[in-house]
Scaffold this motif. Sequence first.
Motif, PDB file in Angstrom:
ATOM      1  N   HIS A  35      30.583   2.096  91.598  1.00 33.43           N
ATOM      2  CA  HIS A  35      31.947   1.586  91.709  1.00 33.43           C
ATOM      3  C   HIS A  35      32.043   0.269  90.942  1.00 33.43           C
ATOM      4  O   HIS A  35      31.116  -0.549  90.968  1.00 33.43           O
ATOM      5  CB  HIS A  35      32.326   1.354  93.171  1.00 33.43           C
ATOM      6  N   LEU A  36      33.132   0.058  90.257  1.00 33.89           N
ATOM      7  CA  LEU A  36      33.304  -1.189  89.517  1.00 33.89           C
ATOM      8  C   LEU A  36      34.775  -1.586  89.498  1.00 33.89           C
ATOM      9  O   LEU A  36      35.661  -0.797  89.836  1.00 33.89           O
ATOM     10  CB  LEU A  36      32.746  -1.080  88.101  1.00 33.89           C
ATOM     11  N   GLY A  37      35.021  -2.828  89.108  1.00 36.13           N
ATOM     12  CA  GLY A  37      36.382  -3.344  89.078  1.00 36.13           C
ATOM     13  C   GLY A  37      37.085  -3.034  87.777  1.00 36.13           C
ATOM     14  O   GLY A  37      36.453  -2.787  86.745  1.00 36.13           O
ATOM     15  N   HIS A  38      38.387  -3.078  87.823  1.00 38.01           N
ATOM     16  CA  HIS A  38      39.202  -2.790  86.653  1.00 38.01           C
ATOM     17  C   HIS A  38      39.007  -3.812  85.530  1.00 38.01           C
ATOM     18  O   HIS A  38      39.266  -3.511  84.366  1.00 38.01           O
ATOM     19  CB  HIS A  38      40.680  -2.735  87.048  1.00 38.01           C
TER      20      HIS A  38
ATOM     21  N   ARG B  86      22.995   3.469  84.633  1.00 35.41           N
ATOM     22  CA  ARG B  86      21.552   3.688  84.743  1.00 35.41           C
ATOM     23  C   ARG B  86      20.960   2.853  85.877  1.00 35.41           C
ATOM     24  O   ARG B  86      20.107   3.327  86.626  1.00 35.41           O
ATOM     25  CB  ARG B  86      20.870   3.340  83.412  1.00 35.41           C
ATOM     26  N   ARG B  87      21.421   1.623  85.994  1.00 39.74           N
ATOM     27  CA  ARG B  87      20.905   0.750  87.046  1.00 39.74           C
ATOM     28  C   ARG B  87      21.313   1.265  88.425  1.00 39.74           C
ATOM     29  O   ARG B  87      20.567   1.109  89.398  1.00 39.74           O
ATOM     30  CB  ARG B  87      21.425  -0.670  86.833  1.00 39.74           C
ATOM     31  N   ALA B  88      22.478   1.878  88.515  1.00 39.02           N
ATOM     32  CA  ALA B  88      22.958   2.396  89.798  1.00 39.02           C
ATOM     33  C   ALA B  88      22.032   3.463  90.369  1.00 39.02           C
ATOM     34  O   ALA B  88      21.932   3.632  91.586  1.00 39.02           O
ATOM     35  CB  ALA B  88      24.369   2.964  89.634  1.00 39.02           C
TER      36      ALA B  88
ATOM     37  N   ASN C  91      30.867 -12.317  95.510  1.00 42.22           N
ATOM     38  CA  ASN C  91      30.593 -11.020  94.887  1.00 42.22           C
ATOM     39  C   ASN C  91      29.807 -10.145  95.867  1.00 42.22           C
ATOM     40  O   ASN C  91      28.714 -10.521  96.299  1.00 42.22           O
ATOM     41  CB  ASN C  91      29.790 -11.242  93.602  1.00 42.22           C
ATOM     42  N   ASP C  92      30.353  -8.991  96.212  1.00 38.29           N
ATOM     43  CA  ASP C  92      29.687  -8.102  97.171  1.00 38.29           C
ATOM     44  C   ASP C  92      28.328  -7.608  96.694  1.00 38.29           C
ATOM     45  O   ASP C  92      27.516  -7.140  97.499  1.00 38.29           O
ATOM     46  CB  ASP C  92      30.576  -6.880  97.468  1.00 38.29           C
ATOM     47  N   ARG C  93      28.059  -7.696  95.397  1.00 34.33           N
ATOM     48  CA  ARG C  93      26.778  -7.222  94.874  1.00 34.33           C
ATOM     49  C   ARG C  93      25.698  -8.302  94.877  1.00 34.33           C
ATOM     50  O   ARG C  93      24.540  -8.019  94.599  1.00 34.33           O
ATOM     51  CB  ARG C  93      26.969  -6.698  93.437  1.00 34.33           C
ATOM     52  N   ASP C  94      26.076  -9.543  95.159  1.00 32.31           N
ATOM     53  CA  ASP C  94      25.076 -10.612  95.186  1.00 32.31           C
ATOM     54  C   ASP C  94      24.064 -10.363  96.289  1.00 32.31           C
ATOM     55  O   ASP C  94      24.421  -9.931  97.390  1.00 32.31           O
ATOM     56  CB  ASP C  94      25.745 -11.972  95.429  1.00 32.31           C
TER      57      ASP C  94
ATOM     58  N   LEU D 260      35.239   5.583  91.428  1.00 33.11           N
ATOM     59  CA  LEU D 260      35.544   5.022  92.746  1.00 33.11           C
ATOM     60  C   LEU D 260      35.336   6.044  93.858  1.00 33.11           C
ATOM     61  O   LEU D 260      35.087   5.664  95.008  1.00 33.11           O
ATOM     62  CB  LEU D 260      36.981   4.506  92.786  1.00 33.11           C
ATOM     63  N   ARG D 261      35.426   7.335  93.528  1.00 31.79           N
ATOM     64  CA  ARG D 261      35.215   8.380  94.542  1.00 31.79           C
ATOM     65  C   ARG D 261      33.745   8.765  94.677  1.00 31.79           C
ATOM     66  O   ARG D 261      33.383   9.503  95.588  1.00 31.79           O
ATOM     67  CB  ARG D 261      36.014   9.643  94.171  1.00 31.79           C
ATOM     68  N   HIS D 262      32.900   8.251  93.796  1.00 27.73           N
ATOM     69  CA  HIS D 262      31.494   8.669  93.771  1.00 27.73           C
ATOM     70  C   HIS D 262      30.781   8.236  95.042  1.00 27.73           C
ATOM     71  O   HIS D 262      31.029   7.167  95.598  1.00 27.73           O
ATOM     72  CB  HIS D 262      30.787   8.073  92.554  1.00 27.73           C
ATOM     73  N   ALA D 263      29.871   9.091  95.505  1.00 25.28           N
ATOM     74  CA  ALA D 263      29.143   8.822  96.753  1.00 25.28           C
ATOM     75  C   ALA D 263      28.215   7.620  96.642  1.00 25.28           C
ATOM     76  O   ALA D 263      27.914   6.965  97.644  1.00 25.28           O
ATOM     77  CB  ALA D 263      28.343  10.060  97.166  1.00 25.28           C
TER      78      ALA D 263
END
Length: 300
Positions: free
Chosen positions: A220-223, A248-250, A158-161, A212-215
């Motif tokens: 960004h999240l998965g389908h 909110r966490r983002a 997981n890229d977020r780990d 997905l386009r957000h800076a």
Amino acid sequence: MQQLADVATDPDLKLAAQLLDDGFAGVIYAGLPGTGKSRTARRVAIWLAQSDPSRYKMIQFHPSYQYEDFMQGFVPKADGEGFSLQDKHFVEMCNQAEKAYPKIHVLVVDELSRVDPSRVFGEALGFIEQDKKGQKFKLSSGQELVVPDNLVILATMNDRDRGVDEVDIAFERRFARVEVAPSPEALENMLTENGVEVDLRRRIGDFFRFLLRHANPEVHLGHGYFARVRDLASLERLWNYQLLHLMRRAFRAIPNESELAAIKQQWQRVITTPAAATPAASAEPEPDAPAGESGATALS
């Protein structure tokens, strides 16, 4: 592995077979949460093992996972009298694959980046490479082990780990890395299978692409997050009890109320039906119509 690549028509399966045929020790599927990494790894494992459940195993790493949980460890005896050395997942799969040679066996490691893989694999790290498989080496217990060349390792990351950037380079270089990206097409197919009506699917797809386009990459999240959406009610629950928290966490590390407000506004467009967004023209009285006539029409 070349013969597998020849018969595979699914792109994921064909790529895995080609990478293994190139000599990689295995494949790591990496990406954002909800992109289907585990599902892809499982599909590849089942295909490589020819749907034989005795030839593939799925395990999941966690922060407290140790060498003793993966290779060998001492466990209490059934009678409570002391401890005995027990083979764990990797050693078991090595021995099983060696006995069943040349049939392919697959070990799938989910959440690879939640541990230090070099510590968990221990001595086996140097012998999972294709050109070193088949060589005997000693475990910390003193027992000998062989990693047979018909044992394949698949993993997900997981890229977020938090630990993803600390995965040992010596370990990672032995594996091919396949990025599993968020897919608007997969989202559309998923929503269609769930019976979501066409206009709502379009609005969800627009919102998904907007994220997905957000800076800020944290939004960004998965389908896969939308896997349980079947109608407007389930979609609203998804937002209220999961997506809103993620948004909110983002912005927690870099507070930006205006950007969060923009995302919320975009979401309102998703859950607002066209009829609610654009009142029917008949609801307004004609400019030259007396108020009384308009009222009489409304009551009739």
